[in-house]
Design a protein around this motif. Structure first.
Motif, PDB file in Angstrom:
ATOM      1  N   GLU A  48       4.381  10.159  -7.125  1.00 48.05           N
ATOM      2  CA  GLU A  48       5.423  10.458  -8.114  1.00 48.05           C
ATOM      3  C   GLU A  48       4.818  10.690  -9.494  1.00 48.05           C
ATOM      4  O   GLU A  48       5.250  11.567 -10.234  1.00 48.05           O
ATOM      5  N   ALA A  49       3.812   9.883  -9.845  1.00 45.57           N
ATOM      6  CA  ALA A  49       3.151  10.058 -11.136  1.00 45.57           C
ATOM      7  C   ALA A  49       2.450  11.408 -11.203  1.00 45.57           C
ATOM      8  O   ALA A  49       2.487  12.103 -12.229  1.00 45.57           O
ATOM      9  N   GLU A  50       1.819  11.804 -10.097  1.00 47.01           N
ATOM     10  CA  GLU A  50       1.135  13.106 -10.048  1.00 47.01           C
ATOM     11  C   GLU A  50       2.140  14.248 -10.162  1.00 47.01           C
ATOM     12  O   GLU A  50       1.886  15.244 -10.846  1.00 47.01           O
ATOM     13  N   ALA A  51       3.302  14.083  -9.517  1.00 42.77           N
ATOM     14  CA  ALA A  51       4.334  15.118  -9.582  1.00 42.77           C
ATOM     15  C   ALA A  51       4.893  15.244 -10.992  1.00 42.77           C
ATOM     16  O   ALA A  51       5.114  16.354 -11.497  1.00 42.77           O
ATOM     17  N   ALA A  58       0.834  -1.206   0.000  1.00 38.93           N
ATOM     18  CA  ALA A  58       0.000   0.000   0.000  1.00 38.93           C
ATOM     19  C   ALA A  58       0.866   1.253   0.000  1.00 38.93           C
ATOM     20  O   ALA A  58       0.571   2.225  -0.706  1.00 38.93           O
ATOM     21  N   ALA A  59       1.966   1.250   0.783  1.00 40.39           N
ATOM     22  CA  ALA A  59       2.855   2.411   0.847  1.00 40.39           C
ATOM     23  C   ALA A  59       3.536   2.639  -0.490  1.00 40.39           C
ATOM     24  O   ALA A  59       3.677   3.773  -0.957  1.00 40.39           O
ATOM     25  N   ARG A  60       3.935   1.546  -1.123  1.00 42.15           N
ATOM     26  CA  ARG A  60       4.582   1.687  -2.433  1.00 42.15           C
ATOM     27  C   ARG A  60       3.607   2.198  -3.481  1.00 42.15           C
ATOM     28  O   ARG A  60       3.973   3.003  -4.347  1.00 42.15           O
ATOM     29  N   ALA A  61       2.378   1.719  -3.422  1.00 39.93           N
ATOM     30  CA  ALA A  61       1.371   2.181  -4.376  1.00 39.93           C
ATOM     31  C   ALA A  61       1.094   3.667  -4.199  1.00 39.93           C
ATOM     32  O   ALA A  61       0.968   4.421  -5.172  1.00 39.93           O
ATOM     33  N   MET A  62       1.021   4.116  -2.949  1.00 42.91           N
ATOM     34  CA  MET A  62       0.784   5.539  -2.676  1.00 42.91           C
ATOM     35  C   MET A  62       1.960   6.385  -3.165  1.00 42.91           C
ATOM     36  O   MET A  62       1.769   7.456  -3.767  1.00 42.91           O
ATOM     37  N   LYS A  63       3.188   5.889  -2.918  1.00 40.67           N
ATOM     38  CA  LYS A  63       4.363   6.631  -3.363  1.00 40.67           C
ATOM     39  C   LYS A  63       4.420   6.728  -4.876  1.00 40.67           C
ATOM     40  O   LYS A  63       4.748   7.775  -5.444  1.00 40.67           O
ATOM     41  N   ALA A  64       4.080   5.627  -5.567  1.00 38.03           N
ATOM     42  CA  ALA A  64       4.082   5.628  -7.028  1.00 38.03           C
ATOM     43  C   ALA A  64       3.050   6.611  -7.570  1.00 38.03           C
ATOM     44  O   ALA A  64       3.284   7.309  -8.560  1.00 38.03           O
ATOM     45  N   ALA A  65       1.884   6.675  -6.907  1.00 37.85           N
ATOM     46  CA  ALA A  65       0.835   7.600  -7.340  1.00 37.85           C
ATOM     47  C   ALA A  65       1.277   9.042  -7.158  1.00 37.85           C
ATOM     48  O   ALA A  65       1.038   9.906  -8.029  1.00 37.85           O
ATOM     49  N   VAL A  95       4.781  18.543 -13.494  1.00 38.38           N
ATOM     50  CA  VAL A  95       5.967  19.126 -14.137  1.00 38.38           C
ATOM     51  C   VAL A  95       5.760  19.220 -15.636  1.00 38.38           C
ATOM     52  O   VAL A  95       6.132  20.209 -16.285  1.00 38.38           O
ATOM     53  N   GLU A  96       5.136  18.178 -16.210  1.00 36.21           N
ATOM     54  CA  GLU A  96       4.867  18.208 -17.647  1.00 36.21           C
ATOM     55  C   GLU A  96       3.931  19.346 -18.017  1.00 36.21           C
ATOM     56  O   GLU A  96       3.991  19.890 -19.120  1.00 36.21           O
TER      57      GLU A  96
END
Length: 225
Positions: free
Chosen positions: A60-63, A51-58, A67-68
Protein backbone atom coordinates in the motif's frame (compact mmCIF):
# COMPACT_ATOMS: atom_id res chain seq x y z
CA UNK A 1 -5.99 -25.70 14.17
CA UNK A 2 -7.19 -22.43 12.69
CA UNK A 3 -7.04 -19.17 14.62
CA UNK A 4 -9.19 -16.14 13.69
CA UNK A 5 -6.81 -13.22 14.15
CA UNK A 6 -8.56 -10.71 11.88
CA UNK A 7 -10.21 -8.89 14.79
CA UNK A 8 -6.95 -8.26 16.68
CA UNK A 9 -4.66 -5.29 16.24
CA UNK A 10 -0.96 -5.67 15.44
CA UNK A 11 -0.10 -4.56 18.99
CA UNK A 12 -2.30 -7.29 20.47
CA UNK A 13 -0.76 -9.92 18.19
CA UNK A 14 2.79 -8.84 19.07
CA UNK A 15 1.96 -8.93 22.78
CA UNK A 16 0.53 -12.44 22.46
CA UNK A 17 3.54 -13.55 20.42
CA UNK A 18 5.90 -12.28 23.09
CA UNK A 19 3.88 -14.07 25.75
CA UNK A 20 4.02 -17.39 23.91
CA UNK A 21 7.70 -17.09 22.94
CA UNK A 22 8.73 -16.00 26.43
CA UNK A 23 7.37 -19.03 28.23
CA UNK A 24 9.86 -20.76 30.53
CA UNK A 25 11.03 -24.33 30.05
CA UNK A 26 9.08 -25.38 33.13
CA UNK A 27 5.86 -23.88 31.72
CA UNK A 28 6.36 -25.68 28.39
CA UNK A 29 7.13 -29.00 30.05
CA UNK A 30 3.97 -28.71 32.15
CA UNK A 31 1.82 -28.62 29.03
CA UNK A 32 0.14 -31.71 27.61
CA UNK A 33 0.91 -32.83 24.06
CA UNK A 34 -2.29 -31.25 22.69
CA UNK A 35 -1.69 -28.01 24.58
CA UNK A 36 1.87 -27.84 23.31
CA UNK A 37 0.76 -28.38 19.71
CA UNK A 38 -1.96 -25.74 20.07
CA UNK A 39 0.58 -23.28 21.52
CA UNK A 40 2.98 -23.95 18.63
CA UNK A 41 0.20 -23.59 16.02
CA UNK A 42 -0.98 -20.31 17.52
CA UNK A 43 2.56 -18.92 17.52
CA UNK A 44 3.02 -19.86 13.86
CA UNK A 45 -0.36 -18.35 12.96
CA UNK A 46 0.55 -15.06 14.66
CA UNK A 47 3.88 -14.93 12.84
CA UNK A 48 2.17 -15.56 9.49
CA UNK A 49 -0.52 -12.93 10.19
CA UNK A 50 2.03 -10.28 11.17
CA UNK A 51 4.12 -11.06 8.08
CA UNK A 52 1.05 -10.81 5.81
CA UNK A 53 0.06 -7.49 7.33
CA UNK A 54 3.58 -6.14 6.96
CA UNK A 55 3.65 -7.15 3.29
CA UNK A 56 0.24 -5.58 2.68
CA UNK A 57 1.31 -2.34 4.37
CA UNK A 58 4.46 -2.23 2.23
CA UNK A 59 2.44 -2.75 -0.96
CA UNK A 60 0.00 0.00 0.00
CA UNK A 61 2.86 2.38 0.80
CA UNK A 62 4.47 1.61 -2.57
CA UNK A 63 1.15 2.21 -4.34
CA UNK A 64 0.65 5.55 -2.59
CA UNK A 65 4.14 6.61 -3.52
CA UNK A 66 3.50 5.69 -7.14
CA UNK A 67 0.30 7.74 -7.19
CA UNK A 68 2.14 10.70 -5.68
CA UNK A 69 4.64 10.43 -8.54
CA UNK A 70 1.85 10.64 -11.14
CA UNK A 71 0.93 7.01 -11.75
CA UNK A 72 -2.65 5.96 -12.48
CA UNK A 73 -5.63 7.80 -13.97
CA UNK A 74 -7.78 10.46 -12.41
CA UNK A 75 -11.46 9.63 -12.65
CA UNK A 76 -14.28 11.90 -11.66
CA UNK A 77 -16.65 10.34 -9.23
CA UNK A 78 -20.26 11.16 -9.93
CA UNK A 79 -22.53 10.67 -7.00
CA UNK A 80 -26.07 10.07 -7.99
CA UNK A 81 -28.39 11.89 -5.66
CA UNK A 82 -31.16 9.78 -4.29
CA UNK A 83 -34.48 11.17 -5.38
CA UNK A 84 -36.92 11.59 -2.56
CA UNK A 85 -40.47 10.72 -3.51
CA UNK A 86 -43.25 13.04 -2.48
CA UNK A 87 -46.07 11.66 -0.33
CA UNK A 88 -48.43 12.15 -3.29
CA UNK A 89 -46.22 9.81 -5.34
CA UNK A 90 -45.87 7.25 -2.56
CA UNK A 91 -49.56 7.02 -1.77
CA UNK A 92 -50.26 6.07 -5.42
CA UNK A 93 -47.46 3.52 -5.64
CA UNK A 94 -48.30 -0.20 -5.94
CA UNK A 95 -46.65 -0.80 -2.54
CA UNK A 96 -48.86 1.75 -0.80
CA UNK A 97 -52.01 0.54 -2.57
CA UNK A 98 -51.29 -2.98 -1.31
CA UNK A 99 -50.59 -1.67 2.20
CA UNK A 100 -53.82 0.37 2.16
CA UNK A 101 -55.75 -2.70 0.99
CA UNK A 102 -54.30 -4.64 3.94
CA UNK A 103 -55.37 -1.80 6.22
CA UNK A 104 -58.97 -2.20 4.96
CA UNK A 105 -58.75 -5.97 5.44
CA UNK A 106 -57.29 -5.91 8.95
CA UNK A 107 -57.93 -2.45 10.40
CA UNK A 108 -54.19 -2.14 11.17
CA UNK A 109 -52.52 0.84 9.46
CA UNK A 110 -48.94 0.16 10.64
CA UNK A 111 -47.92 -1.11 7.18
CA UNK A 112 -49.20 2.08 5.51
CA UNK A 113 -47.20 4.27 7.87
CA UNK A 114 -44.13 2.06 7.42
CA UNK A 115 -44.26 2.66 3.65
CA UNK A 116 -44.23 6.41 4.35
CA UNK A 117 -41.52 6.39 7.02
CA UNK A 118 -38.89 7.79 4.65
CA UNK A 119 -41.14 10.82 4.17
CA UNK A 120 -41.51 11.45 7.93
CA UNK A 121 -45.07 10.24 7.99
CA UNK A 122 -46.88 11.04 11.24
CA UNK A 123 -47.22 8.17 13.68
CA UNK A 124 -50.81 9.19 14.31
CA UNK A 125 -53.50 11.32 12.72
CA UNK A 126 -55.36 10.98 9.45
CA UNK A 127 -53.91 8.41 7.10
CA UNK A 128 -53.22 9.65 3.54
CA UNK A 129 -55.55 7.89 1.13
CA UNK A 130 -54.64 6.89 -2.44
CA UNK A 131 -55.97 9.15 -5.22
CA UNK A 132 -58.00 6.15 -6.37
CA UNK A 133 -60.05 6.32 -3.15
CA UNK A 134 -60.36 10.10 -3.20
CA UNK A 135 -61.50 10.24 -6.84
CA UNK A 136 -64.00 7.39 -6.32
CA UNK A 137 -65.65 9.16 -3.38
CA UNK A 138 -65.57 12.56 -5.13
CA UNK A 139 -67.17 11.16 -8.27
CA UNK A 140 -69.89 9.42 -6.27
CA UNK A 141 -70.58 12.63 -4.34
CA UNK A 142 -70.83 14.75 -7.49
CA UNK A 143 -73.02 12.30 -9.42
CA UNK A 144 -75.51 11.65 -6.61
CA UNK A 145 -78.76 13.36 -7.66
CA UNK A 146 -80.09 13.53 -4.11
CA UNK A 147 -76.96 15.18 -2.69
CA UNK A 148 -76.83 17.64 -5.60
CA UNK A 149 -80.21 19.05 -4.48
CA UNK A 150 -79.06 19.62 -0.90
CA UNK A 151 -77.54 22.90 0.22
CA UNK A 152 -74.28 22.04 1.95
CA UNK A 153 -72.45 24.11 4.56
CA UNK A 154 -69.14 23.12 6.09
CA UNK A 155 -68.11 23.74 9.71
CA UNK A 156 -65.58 22.10 12.00
CA UNK A 157 -67.07 20.35 15.02
CA UNK A 158 -70.42 21.17 16.63
CA UNK A 159 -72.23 24.36 15.57
CA UNK A 160 -74.28 26.46 18.01
CA UNK A 161 -76.70 28.91 16.35
CA UNK A 162 -78.55 31.47 18.52
CA UNK A 163 -82.05 32.68 17.53
CA UNK A 164 -84.83 34.83 18.99
CA UNK A 165 -87.22 32.49 20.75
CA UNK A 166 -89.68 35.16 21.97
CA UNK A 167 -89.89 38.90 22.56
CA UNK A 168 -92.47 41.44 23.79
CA UNK A 169 -94.12 43.72 21.26
CA UNK A 170 -93.76 47.46 20.68
CA UNK A 171 -95.32 50.07 23.01
CA UNK A 172 -97.42 53.10 22.21
CA UNK A 173 -95.77 56.22 23.54
CA UNK A 174 -97.16 59.72 23.81
CA UNK A 175 -94.50 62.37 23.74
CA UNK A 176 -93.83 63.90 27.12
CA UNK A 177 -94.97 60.89 29.09
CA UNK A 178 -92.81 58.33 30.87
CA UNK A 179 -90.13 56.44 29.03
CA UNK A 180 -90.55 53.18 27.18
CA UNK A 181 -90.40 49.78 28.82
CA UNK A 182 -87.49 47.72 27.54
CA UNK A 183 -88.51 44.66 25.61
CA UNK A 184 -88.24 41.23 27.13
CA UNK A 185 -86.44 38.87 24.80
CA UNK A 186 -85.61 35.19 25.12
CA UNK A 187 -82.74 33.72 23.13
CA UNK A 188 -82.75 30.08 22.10
CA UNK A 189 -79.83 27.97 20.95
CA UNK A 190 -79.85 25.34 18.22
CA UNK A 191 -76.88 23.01 18.31
CA UNK A 192 -76.00 21.10 15.17
CA UNK A 193 -74.06 17.93 15.98
CA UNK A 194 -72.46 16.03 13.09
CA UNK A 195 -73.20 12.34 12.58
CA UNK A 196 -71.47 9.68 10.54
CA UNK A 197 -73.52 7.61 8.13
CA UNK A 198 -72.09 4.11 7.96
CA UNK A 199 -72.97 0.82 6.35
CA UNK A 200 -71.46 -2.58 7.10
CA UNK A 201 -70.93 -4.80 4.07
CA UNK A 202 -69.94 -8.46 4.10
CA UNK A 203 -67.37 -9.55 1.50
CA UNK A 204 -66.31 -13.02 0.38
CA UNK A 205 -62.94 -14.69 0.79
CA UNK A 206 -62.47 -14.36 -2.98
CA UNK A 207 -62.84 -10.60 -2.66
CA UNK A 208 -60.35 -10.46 0.22
CA UNK A 209 -57.84 -12.35 -1.93
CA UNK A 210 -57.91 -9.71 -4.69
CA UNK A 211 -54.81 -7.62 -5.39
CA UNK A 212 -54.34 -4.21 -3.77
CA UNK A 213 -55.73 -1.82 -6.39
CA UNK A 214 -58.37 -4.26 -7.62
CA UNK A 215 -59.57 -4.86 -4.06
CA UNK A 216 -59.72 -1.14 -3.18
CA UNK A 217 -61.58 -0.24 -6.38
CA UNK A 218 -64.16 -2.99 -5.87
CA UNK A 219 -64.81 -2.17 -2.20
CA UNK A 220 -65.19 1.59 -2.65
CA UNK A 221 -67.28 1.33 -5.78
CA UNK A 222 -69.58 -1.14 -4.00
CA UNK A 223 -69.90 1.09 -0.94
CA UNK A 224 -70.58 4.25 -2.94
CA UNK A 225 -73.14 2.38 -5.03
Amino acid sequence: MKFDLSGKTAEELEARQAQLAGATAEEVEALSTDEAEERSDELEAIKAELAARAMKAAEEAEARKAVENGAGEIKEEHKQEEKRMEISEIRNSPEYLEAYANYIRTGNNNECRTVLLSQNAPASGQLPVPDLVESTIKTAWEKNEFLNKIRKTYFRGNLRVPFELSATGAWKHVEGTTGLTEEEITIGIVQLVPHNVKKLCRVTDECIAMGGEEFIRYIYEEVTY
